[in-house]
Design an enzyme around this catalytic site. Structure first.
Site, PDB file in Angstrom:
ATOM      1  N   ARG A  15     -51.889 100.484   5.965  1.00  0.00           N
ATOM      2  CA  ARG A  15     -51.786 100.589   4.476  1.00  0.00           C
ATOM      3  C   ARG A  15     -52.200  99.321   4.023  1.00  0.00           C
ATOM      4  O   ARG A  15     -51.639  98.411   4.077  1.00  0.00           O
ATOM      5  CB  ARG A  15     -50.432 101.097   4.246  1.00  0.00           C
ATOM      6  CG  ARG A  15     -50.527 101.850   2.572  1.00  0.00           C
ATOM      7  CD  ARG A  15     -49.171 102.084   1.984  1.00  0.00           C
ATOM      8  NE  ARG A  15     -48.533 100.718   1.761  1.00  0.00           N
ATOM      9  CZ  ARG A  15     -47.162 100.359   2.070  1.00  0.00           C
ATOM     10  NH1 ARG A  15     -46.498 101.459   2.742  1.00  0.00           N
ATOM     11  NH2 ARG A  15     -46.689  99.374   1.838  1.00  0.00           N
TER      12      ARG A  15
ATOM     13  N   GLU B  33     -51.234  92.657   0.828  1.00  0.00           N
ATOM     14  CA  GLU B  33     -51.344  92.377   2.075  1.00  0.00           C
ATOM     15  C   GLU B  33     -51.888  93.752   2.913  1.00  0.00           C
ATOM     16  O   GLU B  33     -52.203  94.900   2.351  1.00  0.00           O
ATOM     17  CB  GLU B  33     -49.951  92.231   2.585  1.00  0.00           C
ATOM     18  CG  GLU B  33     -49.022  93.341   2.131  1.00  0.00           C
ATOM     19  CD  GLU B  33     -47.786  93.299   3.224  1.00  0.00           C
ATOM     20  OE1 GLU B  33     -47.782  92.549   4.252  1.00  0.00           O
ATOM     21  OE2 GLU B  33     -46.898  94.001   2.850  1.00  0.00           O
TER      22      GLU B  33
ATOM     23  N   ASN C 270     -50.970  96.042   6.072  1.00  0.00           N
ATOM     24  CA  ASN C 270     -49.912  96.477   6.892  1.00  0.00           C
ATOM     25  C   ASN C 270     -50.537  97.281   8.103  1.00  0.00           C
ATOM     26  O   ASN C 270     -51.128  98.247   7.900  1.00  0.00           O
ATOM     27  CB  ASN C 270     -48.802  97.489   6.217  1.00  0.00           C
ATOM     28  CG  ASN C 270     -48.369  96.790   4.908  1.00  0.00           C
ATOM     29  OD1 ASN C 270     -47.747  95.659   5.000  1.00  0.00           O
ATOM     30  ND2 ASN C 270     -48.709  97.096   3.772  1.00  0.00           N
TER      31      ASN C 270
ATOM     32  N   SER D  35     -44.807 102.723   5.457  1.00  0.00           N
ATOM     33  CA  SER D  35     -44.105 104.066   4.825  1.00  0.00           C
ATOM     34  C   SER D  35     -44.707 104.582   3.627  1.00  0.00           C
ATOM     35  O   SER D  35     -45.334 104.183   3.149  1.00  0.00           O
ATOM     36  CB  SER D  35     -42.478 103.446   4.553  1.00  0.00           C
ATOM     37  OG  SER D  35     -42.468 102.315   3.830  1.00  0.00           O
TER      38      SER D  35
ATOM     39  N   LYS E  36     -49.747  87.608   8.343  1.00  0.00           N
ATOM     40  CA  LYS E  36     -50.476  86.914   7.185  1.00  0.00           C
ATOM     41  C   LYS E  36     -51.444  85.661   7.384  1.00  0.00           C
ATOM     42  O   LYS E  36     -52.292  85.494   6.834  1.00  0.00           O
ATOM     43  CB  LYS E  36     -49.098  86.273   6.129  1.00  0.00           C
ATOM     44  CG  LYS E  36     -48.045  87.477   5.986  1.00  0.00           C
ATOM     45  CD  LYS E  36     -47.658  87.788   4.589  1.00  0.00           C
ATOM     46  CE  LYS E  36     -47.221  89.079   4.238  1.00  0.00           C
ATOM     47  NZ  LYS E  36     -46.096  89.714   4.923  1.00  0.00           N
TER      48      LYS E  36
ATOM     49  N   LYS F 172     -45.593  82.626   1.801  1.00  0.00           N
ATOM     50  CA  LYS F 172     -45.362  83.773   2.478  1.00  0.00           C
ATOM     51  C   LYS F 172     -45.154  83.208   3.960  1.00  0.00           C
ATOM     52  O   LYS F 172     -45.893  82.595   4.662  1.00  0.00           O
ATOM     53  CB  LYS F 172     -46.305  84.847   2.370  1.00  0.00           C
ATOM     54  CG  LYS F 172     -46.569  85.377   0.828  1.00  0.00           C
ATOM     55  CD  LYS F 172     -47.440  86.441   1.311  1.00  0.00           C
ATOM     56  CE  LYS F 172     -47.768  87.208  -0.191  1.00  0.00           C
ATOM     57  NZ  LYS F 172     -48.514  88.465   0.039  1.00  0.00           N
TER      58      LYS F 172
ATOM     59  N   GLU G 217     -42.280  90.783   7.381  1.00  0.00           N
ATOM     60  CA  GLU G 217     -42.691  91.953   6.941  1.00  0.00           C
ATOM     61  C   GLU G 217     -41.436  92.443   6.267  1.00  0.00           C
ATOM     62  O   GLU G 217     -40.309  92.043   6.971  1.00  0.00           O
ATOM     63  CB  GLU G 217     -43.296  93.094   8.006  1.00  0.00           C
ATOM     64  CG  GLU G 217     -44.751  92.861   8.563  1.00  0.00           C
ATOM     65  CD  GLU G 217     -45.626  92.651   7.491  1.00  0.00           C
ATOM     66  OE1 GLU G 217     -45.722  93.535   6.504  1.00  0.00           O
ATOM     67  OE2 GLU G 217     -46.468  91.770   7.662  1.00  0.00           O
ATOM     68  N   GLY G 218     -41.648  93.466   5.513  1.00  0.00           N
ATOM     69  CA  GLY G 218     -40.343  94.121   4.897  1.00  0.00           C
ATOM     70  C   GLY G 218     -39.719  93.616   3.606  1.00  0.00           C
ATOM     71  O   GLY G 218     -38.687  94.146   3.176  1.00  0.00           O
TER      72      GLY G 218
ATOM     73  N   ARG H  27     -46.608 102.330  -6.002  1.00  0.00           N
ATOM     74  CA  ARG H  27     -45.263 101.984  -6.194  1.00  0.00           C
ATOM     75  C   ARG H  27     -45.123 101.111  -7.308  1.00  0.00           C
ATOM     76  O   ARG H  27     -45.996 100.235  -7.568  1.00  0.00           O
ATOM     77  CB  ARG H  27     -44.643 101.145  -4.842  1.00  0.00           C
ATOM     78  CG  ARG H  27     -44.242 102.112  -3.732  1.00  0.00           C
ATOM     79  CD  ARG H  27     -44.007 101.281  -2.577  1.00  0.00           C
ATOM     80  NE  ARG H  27     -45.159 100.560  -2.329  1.00  0.00           N
ATOM     81  CZ  ARG H  27     -45.102  99.559  -1.249  1.00  0.00           C
ATOM     82  NH1 ARG H  27     -43.960  99.293  -0.949  1.00  0.00           N
ATOM     83  NH2 ARG H  27     -46.178  98.706  -1.177  1.00  0.00           N
TER      84      ARG H  27
HETATM   85  P1  ADP Z   1     -43.805  92.078   2.608  1.00  0.00           P
HETATM   86  O1  ADP Z   1     -44.532  91.868   3.906  1.00  0.00           O
HETATM   87  O2  ADP Z   1     -42.608  91.468   2.851  1.00  0.00           O
HETATM   88  O3  ADP Z   1     -43.763  93.387   2.221  1.00  0.00           O
HETATM   89  P2  ADP Z   1     -45.769  91.128   0.773  1.00  0.00           P
HETATM   90  O4  ADP Z   1     -46.976  90.152   1.095  1.00  0.00           O
HETATM   91  O5  ADP Z   1     -46.172  92.766   0.482  1.00  0.00           O
HETATM   92  O6  ADP Z   1     -44.625  91.087   1.579  1.00  0.00           O
HETATM   93  O7  ADP Z   1     -45.150  90.518  -0.907  1.00  0.00           O
HETATM   94  C1  ADP Z   1     -43.756  91.356  -1.166  1.00  0.00           C
HETATM   95  C2  ADP Z   1     -44.248  91.596  -2.524  1.00  0.00           C
HETATM   96  O8  ADP Z   1     -44.361  90.210  -3.315  1.00  0.00           O
HETATM   97  C3  ADP Z   1     -45.382  92.668  -2.931  1.00  0.00           C
HETATM   98  O9  ADP Z   1     -45.140  93.931  -2.951  1.00  0.00           O
HETATM   99  C4  ADP Z   1     -45.824  91.940  -4.511  1.00  0.00           C
HETATM  100  O10 ADP Z   1     -45.024  92.797  -5.482  1.00  0.00           O
HETATM  101  C5  ADP Z   1     -45.565  90.408  -4.274  1.00  0.00           C
HETATM  102  N1  ADP Z   1     -46.553  89.842  -4.019  1.00  0.00           N
HETATM  103  C6  ADP Z   1     -46.953  89.395  -3.057  1.00  0.00           C
HETATM  104  N2  ADP Z   1     -48.120  88.514  -3.034  1.00  0.00           N
HETATM  105  C7  ADP Z   1     -48.503  88.538  -4.183  1.00  0.00           C
HETATM  106  C8  ADP Z   1     -49.541  87.717  -5.083  1.00  0.00           C
HETATM  107  N3  ADP Z   1     -50.497  87.255  -4.241  1.00  0.00           N
HETATM  108  N4  ADP Z   1     -49.575  87.893  -6.378  1.00  0.00           N
HETATM  109  C9  ADP Z   1     -48.593  88.787  -6.810  1.00  0.00           C
HETATM  110  N5  ADP Z   1     -47.742  89.257  -6.400  1.00  0.00           N
HETATM  111  C10 ADP Z   1     -47.622  89.311  -4.958  1.00  0.00           C
HETATM  112 MG    MG Z   2     -45.480  94.527   1.379  1.00  0.00          MG
END
Ligand code: ADP
Ligand code: MG
Length: 498
Positions: free
Chosen positions: A135, A153, A155, A160, A331, A389, A393-394, A474
């Protein structure tokens, strides 16, 4: 009727309208299984709760949605090629992941050591097919005036909500059709409401992998092989997974079982000659191992859980995903791909390459390269436009904006390599929707994250199938505080295109 193209705000519902809408949502959700278990459900497994949802669909520009859909097969191909390449010990990404395993020994390092263990004196026939169920997540950036999807990101493990996404789309369609949004008639033009087939399409990909397995093992298979869902202990998002299990059986005639890592240790065996993975009691053969756990450190509670993962990996079952495919979603690799010369190695068409690059924001490493030193400078001196970051994940792991410098100073510099610094995407806030969660409704500005599913079956050289597999929206509150963005709780939403 919703004014297509104008993105016209709705007038807020009256108290009576709101109460009726909430009642309708709850009843539809329970009727159709748009549900989750609440915390500590084990003693009352007959009590589920309605999933947090928005009451209305959220407007998404059609241009952005179409772009995300069109690019999904390109991302699928990219990550398949990356995984194939990582298997070569002298490849750039193999070496990168090896280095990452050292700087993030707790998780990447563990997965990597399991991968290395599969290479050593593996006594079973090696499975070369891999199933990627992916995804790609986006926010729609509004900074440059135009709206542009930007990838949050990619995945590659345990994605899910493919099942529940279908459900919330259908819920909103029902409310519209039944005039629950407006007593005078359907408020939205139904043609612009997206209904994701993601639950069905993911189960189709699993079924297809089972068919491939049957062809491979045709000489030894006695009965129909099955799919094993490897799940977390006390999983609350069971019904999302159940939708795939039911579709697998009803639409493709494929049975499945749910197993935790404990079950894997207790109940499974591998046939020495064929490498086939079997349930000891029933003698059923497992064709596909589908992970809905194993993506985060807390999924492995003891050495035994890591052993279970290794045991599954060594078997001839097709893994969705195998260790390398999971590791391709780090990442760190996402950061490297924003470098055109890295992308060049995996995607030859310049048209495809340009369409990928358009969806990337700037991502910096924090290592000792030139770009890494620039990343460190920005992280320490100009953090307000960035999110930091780790290789996790998660959710709940990111460090935002002004919190970044202190956080970095709190950890040893030799671990900085394990982090990436990503430019913040700035999506439009939507002020019109209402979130329903635990029987309470909230009318606060939300931001919405678009997810596109994709499934790809591939082996060491070839891509055997590559599909777009539906969508997800979402939404969550966007509450700002001094420290930066504190993302509120998320909920399922649906898409109205304009
Ligand atoms: P995880 O792998 O823990 O799900 P993500 O990279 O998806 O981590 O980041 C979690 C949340 O943080 C995302 O769903 C988003 O809402 C916010 N986020 C992550 N990266 C960005 C970004 N570059 N700009 C704005 N919001 C972000
Ligand atoms: Mg995420």
């Amino acid at each position: 009727m919703y004014q297509v193209g104008t993105n016209m705000p709705r007038s807020p519902p009256s108290k009576d309208q709101l109460n009726e809408l909430i009642r309708e949502v709850n009843q539809w959700a329970i009727t159709n299984g748009l549900a989750m278990y609440p915390p500590k459900f084990e003693e009352n497994p007959s009590n589920a709760s309605v999933s947090p949802v928005t009451l209305y669909p959220t407007p998404i520009p059609k241009k952005c949605f179409d772009e995300a859909v069109e690019i999904q097969p390109v991302f699928n191909e990219l990550y398949a090629r990356i995984t194939q390449d990582m298997a070569h010990p002298d490849s750039f990404l193999h070496k990168t992941t090896e280095a990452l395993a050292l700087s993030d020994s707790e998780f990447t390092g563990k997965l990597w050591s399991l991968y290395l263990a599969t290479l050593k004196n593996s006594q079973y026939k090696k499975q070369t097919f891999r199933l990627g169920i992916f995804r790609s997540d986006y926010l729609i950036d509004k900074r440059k005036g135009a709206e542009q999807i930007k990838q949050v990101e990619f995945n590659t493990v345990s994605v899910s909500f493919a099942g529940l996404s279908e459900k919330v789309d259908r819920l909103h369609c029902y409310l519209n059709k039944a005039n629950k949004y407006d007593p005078r008639g359907p408020y939205y033009n139904e043609q612009n409401m997206v209904i994701s087939d993601s639950g069905y399409l993911l189960s189709k990909a699993l079924a297809k992998a089972v068919e491939s397995y049957k062809l491979q093992q045709s000489s030894s298979i006695s009965s129909d092989p099955i799919v094993a869902f490897i799940v977390q202990r006390n999983e609350r998002n069971v019904f999302d997974q159940k939708i795939l299990e039911l579709d697998l059986l009803e639409k493709f005639g494929t049975k499945s079982v749910r197993l935790t890592f404990d079950d894997v240790n207790d109940k499974l065996s591998i046939d020495y000659e064929t490498g086939g993975l079997f349930i000891k009691d029933t003698k059923e053969e497992i064709a596909v191992v589908y992970y809905r756990t194993g993506y985060t450190t807390t999924d492995y509670t003891s050495e035994k859980d890591w052993e279970a993962r290794l045991f599954l990996e060594k078997s001839f079952a097709i893994k969705a995903p195998d260790l390398l495919t999971q590791l391709s979603g780090s990442k760190k690799i996402q950061q490297l791909l924003t470098d055109e010369s890295v992308l060049d190695k995996y995607i030859s068409s310049s048209e495809k390459k340009d369409s990928l690059l358009k969806t990337f924001v700037k991502i910096y490493p924090l290592d000792d390269t030139k770009l890494g030193r620039e990343g460190r400078r920005l992280a320490l001196n100009e953090p307000s436009k960035y999110v930091l970051k780790p290789q996790r994940e998660g959710g709940g792991n990111n460090v935002y904006k002004e919190n970044i410098p202190d956080f970095l100073k709190s950890i040893e510099e030799r671990h900085w390599d394990a982090y990436i610094l990503m430019e913040l995407i700035e999506p439009e806030l939507n002020k019109d929707n209402i979130i329903l969660r635990d029987d309470k409704s909230y009318n606060e500005p939300i931001i919405s994250e678009l997810g596109i599913y994709g499934c790809v079956l591939f082996n060491d050289e070839q891509i055997l199938s590559n599909e777009f597999s539906g969508s997800l929206l979402r939404s969550k509150f966007n509450t700002s505080n001094e420290g930066g963005v504190a993302a509120g709780f998320g909920c399922l939403d649906s898409i109205i295109l304009y």
